[in-house]
Write a protein that holds these residues in place. Sequence first.
Motif, short mmCIF file in Angstrom:
data_model
loop_
_atom_site.label_atom_id
_atom_site.label_comp_id
_atom_site.label_asym_id
_atom_site.label_seq_id
_atom_site.Cartn_x
_atom_site.Cartn_y
_atom_site.Cartn_z
N ARG A 1 36.03 48.68 40.61
CA ARG A 1 36.36 48.38 39.39
C ARG A 1 37.60 47.85 39.33
O ARG A 1 39.03 48.62 39.49
N SER B 1 40.67 46.87 36.82
CA SER B 1 40.66 45.91 35.29
C SER B 1 41.50 45.14 34.94
O SER B 1 41.53 44.49 34.05
N SER C 1 35.62 42.75 39.96
CA SER C 1 34.65 44.24 39.70
C SER C 1 32.80 43.83 40.48
O SER C 1 33.11 44.35 41.83
#
Length: 219
Positions: free
Chosen positions: A144, A146, A138
Amino acid sequence: PAYNEEATIAAVVRKIKEVLGKHRNYSYRILVVDDGSTDKTAEVAKAEGAHVYSHPKNYGLAETFRTEIQQFLKLKPEAEAIVHIDADGQYKAEEIPLLLKKVEEGYDFVLGSRFKGHIESMPLMKRLGNRAFSSVVSQITRTRISDAQSGFRAFTREVAEAIPIISSHTYTQEQVIKAVKGKFRVAEVPVYFAERKGKSRLIRNPLEYAIKAWINLLR
């Protein structure tokens, strides 16, 4: 990708056929890249109707993924997208349409995120390691992400053609980083991750995997 998955590969192939058979707008082929298995993985997959390409010996995950892309790009008629899913049954074939829906919406690269979905079981060290890898990816991409290590992902033909995998160890983080850097549209969807039955065969030494993956990220 499959290495000595004789016990699970038939069920995985059958489930994919069952799920995609209900979606009449999908024309599909199932490709199993057998990474030099010493059991009957290739024979079982062929018996279930999958197209099988076998390595003469065990080369590892990154090389198996490269072969997968090469074989995919040779398919006629030309395929528009590829969905990569593991052979051990931990990811649910029922969720393949979730990833394809995002591709249909205009995304080029879609990750099935275990951390946004539900994880039945994952060892604490692996969970922490995956979180750490995803955090670094990230930061590198300024996007972003995950679950950069997810083996459940869909991407377009353009992504397959534009992103060569040069790692000799794993494809996961490298493909994500290059997809973002290549200005492809990237998305994540929550997915279910089932408990592993038996030990991983493509990643036999988790510590060695972690060390080499960090080296790959630094490179």
